[in-house]
Enzyme design. Structure first.
Site, PDB file in Angstrom:
ATOM      1  N   TYR A 123       1.974   0.098  -8.808  1.00  0.00           N
ATOM      2  CA  TYR A 123       3.035   0.258  -9.798  1.00  0.00           C
ATOM      3  C   TYR A 123       2.518   0.277 -11.231  1.00  0.00           C
ATOM      4  O   TYR A 123       3.294   0.392 -12.168  1.00  0.00           O
ATOM      5  CB  TYR A 123       4.075  -0.850  -9.649  1.00  0.00           C
ATOM      6  N   LYS A 170      -2.922  -6.200   3.284  1.00  0.00           N
ATOM      7  CA  LYS A 170      -3.515  -5.253   4.239  1.00  0.00           C
ATOM      8  C   LYS A 170      -5.026  -5.296   3.992  1.00  0.00           C
ATOM      9  O   LYS A 170      -5.681  -4.271   3.747  1.00  0.00           O
ATOM     10  CB  LYS A 170      -2.914  -3.857   3.994  1.00  0.00           C
ATOM     11  N   ASP A 203       2.173  -4.702   8.022  1.00  0.00           N
ATOM     12  CA  ASP A 203       2.905  -4.021   9.106  1.00  0.00           C
ATOM     13  C   ASP A 203       3.373  -5.029  10.149  1.00  0.00           C
ATOM     14  O   ASP A 203       4.489  -4.966  10.657  1.00  0.00           O
ATOM     15  CB  ASP A 203       2.064  -2.903   9.742  1.00  0.00           C
ATOM     16  N   ASP A 227       8.160  -4.858  -2.796  1.00  0.00           N
ATOM     17  CA  ASP A 227       9.310  -3.977  -2.986  1.00  0.00           C
ATOM     18  C   ASP A 227       9.927  -3.624  -1.632  1.00  0.00           C
ATOM     19  O   ASP A 227      11.142  -3.727  -1.422  1.00  0.00           O
ATOM     20  CB  ASP A 227       8.820  -2.703  -3.706  1.00  0.00           C
TER      21      ASP A 227
END
Ligand code: NAD
Length: 331
Positions: A123, A170, A203, A227
Site C-alpha cells: 500500500y 506468508k 492462506d 485489509d
C-alpha cells in the site's frame, strides 16, 4: 467534558452521523462535538476534500469520529481516508469482529480483533509500468513499523484482557519482507509472556477462520493481508452495515465504520447506522467512558434481538432514523 471532532463525511455519511450522534448524546455522556466537513461536498468551497482545518481539529482534540468519504474514480484527488491516516500517522487499524445478538450469521460466538498495519506493505503505492505489458509494485516492510504494530496488538490484548495474539504472514514465500515481519513479531512476543503467541500463514488462517473462528483472538497483520482478512471477519459477524473500525496513532485516533459512502442510498434514510454507532462505542471505550458505551451497547442489542425496528440489511424495514429512535427509546 470531552471535546471530540466529528466528520459526517459524504454519501450516506451525514444520515448515519445524525443517527449515531443522537444515540451517543442520549447516553448522557458529556461530549462537546466539533463538527467539521470533509469529502466531495466541500470540494467546491475549499478546493480540497480534506481542508487543513479538519486536520487541525483532529490534532487539537486528539480524537475524531468519521463517516465514510467517497473516493471518486478517474479524478485527480487521492483517497481522503488514506491521506488522513498518512497525515496523522494513524499506523494501527483496529477492527473488532464480534457476533451481535439478533444478527443472523453462520456463527453465534465470534469475538475476534484484527490489528492491521496501516502505513506500508504494497500500500506504499510504489508501482510503475515496466513496459506496456508488465507492471511492478514494491512491497515495503520495515522493522520499525512491524515492531510498533505488533506491540500495539500486545498492548491492546493486555488492556482488554485478551488471551492470545496470532501474527499472520506468508514468510514461507516472501522470506525477506514477511520474514522480517514474523521475526519482529516473535521478538516482541518475548516481552509479553503473559499473552500466548502463535503465527499462521495467511492462506491457512483464511480457511481456519471460516471453519474454526473460535480458535483465534487477536490477529496482527501487515497491511494487505489485514485489509482482506478484516473483511472476511466482518462477514462472519453480519457484514458492512455493522462493522466498526478505528485508525490509531500515538495519542491520536479516528474512529470510522468499515463501509464506504454507499452513494446509491444517499439521502434515502435507509442504511444501517450501527457500523458508525459501534465505531462511536469503540471511541467511548477508548476515552474510558465505559458505562456510556455499555448502556448504548445494551440498548442496541435489545433492539437487534427484538428485530422489529431494524434496517433492510438486517431483514427489517426501518429507516436509519427509526432504528436510532428505537435504540434511544430502549436507553
Ligand atoms: P460501500 O461500502 O459504500 O457500499 C457497498 C454496498 O454495501 C452498498 O451499496 C450497500 O449495499 C452496502 N452498505 C454499505 N454500507 C451500508 C450500511 N451502513 N448499511 C447497509 N448497507 C450498507 O462500498 P463502495 O460502493 O465500494 O464504495 C463507495 C464509496 O465509498 C467509494 O468512493 C469508496 O472509495 C468509498 N469508501 C470509503 C471508505 C471510507 O470512508 N473509509 C471505505 C470504503 C469505501
Amino acid at each position: 467534558m470531552h471535546k471530540i471532532t466529528w466528520i459526517p463525511g459524504d454519501g450516506v455519511g451525514p444520515e448515519i452521523s445524525d443517527a449515531s450522534r443522537a444515540i451517543i448524546d442520549a447516553s448522557g455522556v458529556d461530549i462537546e462535538w466539533e463538527i467539521v466537513d470533509a469529502g466531495v461536498d466541500v470540494m467546491e468551497k475549499y478546493g480540497t476534500p480534506l481542508p487543513e482545518h479538519v486536520l487541525e481539529s483532529i490534532r487539537r482534540n486528539k480524537i475524531a469520529v468519521k463517516g465514510p468519504i467517497t473516493t471518486p474514480i478517474g479524478t485527480g484527488f487521492r483517497s481522503v481516508n488514506v491521506a488522513l491516516r498518512k497525515a496523522l500517522d494513524l499506523y494501527a487499524n483496529l477492527r473488532p469482529a464480534k457476533s451481535l445478538p439478533g444478527v443472523k450469521t453462520r456463527y453465534e460466538d465470534i469475538d475476534l480483533v484484527i490489528v492491521r498495519e496501516n502505513t506500508e506493505d504494497l500500500y506504499a503505492g510504489i508501482e510503475h509500468m515496466v513496459t506496456d505489458d508488465a507492471a511492478e509494485s514494491i512491497k515495503i516492510i520495515t522493522k520499525k513499523a512491524s515492531r510498533r504494530i505488533v506491540e500495539f496488538a500486545f498492548e491492546y490484548a493486555l488492556k482488554e484482557g485478551r488471551r492470545k495474539v496470532t501474527a499472520i504472514h506468508k514468510a514461507n514465500i516472501m522470506k525477506c519482507t514477511d520474514g522480517l515481519f514474523l521475526a519482529t513479531a516473535r521478538e516482541v512476543a518475548e516481552k509479553y509472556p503473559q499473552i500466548e503467541f502463535e503465527d499462521r500463514i495467511v492462506d491457512n488462517i483464511c480457511m481456519q477462520l471460516v471453519i474454526k473462528p473460535e480458535l483465534y483472538d487477536v490477529l496482527v497483520l501487515p497491511n494487505l493481508y489485514g485489509d482482506i482478512v478484516s473483511d472476511l471477519c466482518a462477514g462472519l459477524v453480519g457484514g458492512l452495515g455493522v462493522a466498526p473500525g478505528a485508525n490509531i496513532g500515538d495519542g491520536i485516533a479516528v474512529f470510522e465504520p468499515v463501509h464506504g459512502s454507499a452513494p446509491k442510498y444517499k439521502g434515502q434514510n435507509k442504511v444501517n447506522p450501527l457500523a458508525l454507532l459501534q465505531s462511536g462505542i469503540l471511541m467511548l471505550r477508548y476515552i474510558n467512558e465505559r458505562e456510556a458505551a455499555d448502556r448504548i451497547y445494551k440498548a442496541m442489542t435489545a433492539v437487534l434481538e427484538e428485530g422489529a425496528r431494524v434496517t433492510y440489511d438486517l431483514g427489517g424495514s426501518a429507516g436509519t432514523s427509526e432504528m436510532a429512535e428505537a435504540i434511544i427509546d430502549r436507553m
